[in-house]
Write a protein that holds these residues in place. Structure first.
Motif, mmCIF file in Angstrom:
data_model
loop_
_atom_site.group_PDB
_atom_site.id
_atom_site.type_symbol
_atom_site.label_atom_id
_atom_site.label_comp_id
_atom_site.label_asym_id
_atom_site.label_seq_id
_atom_site.Cartn_x
_atom_site.Cartn_y
_atom_site.Cartn_z
ATOM 1 N N ASP A 283 0.759 -1.274 0.033
ATOM 2 C CA ASP A 283 -0.038 -0.134 -0.058
ATOM 3 C C ASP A 283 1.219 1.424 -0.070
ATOM 4 O O ASP A 283 2.071 1.235 0.461
ATOM 5 N N VAL A 284 0.464 2.295 -0.580
ATOM 6 C CA VAL A 284 1.002 3.521 -0.739
ATOM 7 C C VAL A 284 0.148 4.715 -0.043
ATOM 8 O O VAL A 284 -0.982 4.816 -0.780
ATOM 9 N N ASN A 285 0.608 5.517 0.638
ATOM 10 C CA ASN A 285 -0.208 6.824 1.188
ATOM 11 C C ASN A 285 0.675 7.875 1.098
ATOM 12 O O ASN A 285 1.704 8.127 2.093
ATOM 13 N N ALA A 286 0.147 8.616 0.436
ATOM 14 C CA ALA A 286 0.777 10.174 0.139
ATOM 15 C C ALA A 286 -0.082 11.072 0.819
ATOM 16 O O ALA A 286 -1.048 11.451 0.606
ATOM 17 N N THR A 295 4.806 10.337 2.125
ATOM 18 C CA THR A 295 4.729 9.154 1.209
ATOM 19 C C THR A 295 5.175 8.095 2.242
ATOM 20 O O THR A 295 6.446 7.839 2.564
ATOM 21 N N LEU A 392 0.198 12.043 -9.664
ATOM 22 C CA LEU A 392 -0.108 10.587 -9.320
ATOM 23 C C LEU A 392 1.192 10.162 -8.537
ATOM 24 O O LEU A 392 2.405 10.523 -9.137
ATOM 25 N N ARG A 394 2.867 6.315 -7.633
ATOM 26 C CA ARG A 394 2.670 4.831 -7.885
ATOM 27 C C ARG A 394 3.830 4.142 -7.308
ATOM 28 O O ARG A 394 4.969 4.405 -7.475
ATOM 29 N N PHE A 426 0.340 -0.034 -6.706
ATOM 30 C CA PHE A 426 -0.672 0.728 -6.205
ATOM 31 C C PHE A 426 -0.376 2.070 -6.735
ATOM 32 O O PHE A 426 0.663 2.663 -6.644
ATOM 33 N N GLU A 427 -1.667 2.869 -6.817
ATOM 34 C CA GLU A 427 -1.541 4.171 -7.424
ATOM 35 C C GLU A 427 -2.337 5.007 -6.543
ATOM 36 O O GLU A 427 -3.613 4.803 -6.066
ATOM 37 N N GLN A 428 -1.820 6.376 -6.519
ATOM 38 C CA GLN A 428 -2.799 7.250 -5.540
ATOM 39 C C GLN A 428 -2.807 8.789 -6.460
ATOM 40 O O GLN A 428 -1.720 9.269 -6.629
ATOM 41 N N MET A 429 -3.997 8.895 -6.688
ATOM 42 C CA MET A 429 -4.214 10.186 -7.434
ATOM 43 C C MET A 429 -4.118 11.292 -6.655
ATOM 44 O O MET A 429 -4.749 11.216 -5.535
ATOM 45 N N LEU A 430 -3.694 12.522 -7.006
ATOM 46 C CA LEU A 430 -3.560 13.738 -6.184
ATOM 47 C C LEU A 430 -4.123 14.776 -6.902
ATOM 48 O O LEU A 430 -4.337 14.933 -8.036
#
Length: 433
Positions: A283-286, A295, A392, A394, A426-430
């Motif tokens: 998991d990735v959390n920014a 991050t 993003l 990733r 894992f991708e997190q859009m910002l």
């Protein structure tokens, strides 16, 4: 290969056998010379699964990685009388990688089909009792040496028609009908007599129930517990890792799950993308904090052994990348492999020489740093990424069968063995202002 036939043909063969005055097997070979091809006649799906497994490709003839190391420390797998170069003794690796040949102290692995098949049906199903890998003399007894063997196949359940036989011999008017009597009439080499099958003689392969070994981790530990190199440096340590985890789940639960009544004989492990992809939670959390994105990369090993485990040159690494709204890279944790520029993102078990320099398994004289995920370990890696323009973040988790240095050195190996395999992403859009 002996061809598979229908049950009708089996019944016809049984009649031919019954009409034959005498069935003679000349020069009957020991059970550890029986090829898996014999078993394939009845156990077709199990054979298909096994044929695609690493057990079927365990020898230096079939596994290019093992074959490369075997050539280095011993010699050609097609020559007889090969000795371990450093010790002058019979190559210990054959006790696991070619157990049927090891029983005969042979090194020419193409001399018999059962040798070249590596860990085939009889190699596992003749294991009677696990003695452990620590011998009375203090030395390790590895692979087939760790077991008492049987000349009968060991099975989870056995034949299971004893009650039917008693009923048929007693006063039961139905002769044991419904208690397995029908199946007891089918030709079956596991009853201790040879049979005629498709016009060919199948040798007697008597079988008995042994669930305490066959359905437990003891069936695995002879080869997958611990192996040391000639200098006493631990290489594979899966058994120790498993014991440290205090898990009560046995190896077979994951590596040989039962589906539709059949235990999976593909026995997936480090070469199986499906097994690898369910091994780790990733998991990735920014979170924005002023001009930076704090991050966190989260990892949890869900396995009751280290990740990766087995051969010490297996490793994991993490790529963390920030992209702008056009998909262009504006930040990354490492250019290329992170082993040097971001060591926390490289998870491996290192081996060293007397000077502390990296060394390959055969010549290492001491363990190096072990940064792998321990059994059930949770780990967080923290990064500060410049926030400007980031749309993003990733993260990608890769598994590799070889250290980066070995990938360069063993350039003769096929790319499917040297290229890293992505096992999680894992991708997190910002929000981009």
């Amino acid at each position: 290969m002996l061809r598979s036939v229908s049950l009708h043909a089996m019944a016809t063969s049984a009649l031919l056998l019954a009409s034959a005055p005498t069935l003679v097997i000349a020069d009957e070979e020991p059970i550890h010379h029986v090829s898996a091809e014999v078993c394939s006649n009845c156990h077709q799906e199990i054979y298909r699964q096994w044929k695609g497994s690493m057990h079927a490709q365990s020898t230096a003839l079939e596994d290019p990685i093992h074959g490369t190391f075997y050539q280095m420390v011993a010699g050609s797998p097609t020559e007889e009388g090969v000795l371990h170069k450093a010790s002058g003794k019979y190559p210990i690796c054959l006790q696991c990688h070619a157990p049927n040949a090891a029983l005969d102290q042979r090194t020419k692995l193409d001399a018999k089909v059962a040798y070249s098949e590596g860990v085939n049906c009889v190699a596992c199903h003749t294991l009677k009792t696990y003695k452990g890998i620590e011998g009375e003399d203090g030395k390790l007894r590895l692979g087939i040496q760790a077991y008492e063997l049987s000349d009968k196949l060991q099975a989870p359940l056995g034949i299971k028609d004893g009650l039917a036989q008693l009923a048929a011999a007693g006063d039961d008017l139905f002769g044991g009908a419904g208690l397995g009597a029908d199946s007891s009439q089918k030709p079956n080499p596991h009853r201790g007599e040879p049979i005629v099958f498709d016009g060919q003689i199948i040798p007697a392969l008597p079988m008995e129930a042994n669930p305490r070994l066959v359905k437990s981790s003891d069936a695995c530990m002879g080869c997958h517990d611990q192996r040391d190199n000639p200098h006493g440096v631990p290489l594979c340590q899966t058994g120790n890792e498993y014991r440290d985890s205090l898990s009560n789940v046995n190896c077979l639960s994951c590596h040989m799950p039962v589906a539709e009544g059949i235990a999976d004989h593909s026995m997936g492990g480090g070469h199986s993308p499906a097994m690898l992809k369910r091994a780790v939670i990733f998991d990735v959390n920014a979170v924005a904090n002023g001009d930076t994105l704090e991050t966190t990369v989260y990892l949890k090993n869900q396995l009751p052994h280290a990740m990766p485990t087995g051969a010490p040159f297996r490793n994991l690494f993490i790529k963390l990348t920030a992209y702008d709204d056009q998909g262009e890279v504006i930040w990354e944790n490492a250019e290329g492999h992170p082993a040097q520029s971001d060591p926390q993102a490289y998870l491996s078990y290192a081996l060293a020489d007397d000077e502390g320099m990296p060394a390959p398994p055969p010549t290492a004289t001491e363990p190096g740093e072990d940064t792998r995920l321990r059994p059930h370990e949770e780990r967080e890696l923290v990064y500060e990424i410049p926030a400007e323009g980031v749309a993003l973040v990733r993260g990608e988790l890769f598994y590799n069968l070889l250290w980066p240095g070995l990938v360069k050195k063993f350039d003769h190996l096929p790319t499917e063995l040297t290229d890293p395999v992505m096992i999680a992403e894992f991708e997190q859009m910002l929000n981009v202002e």
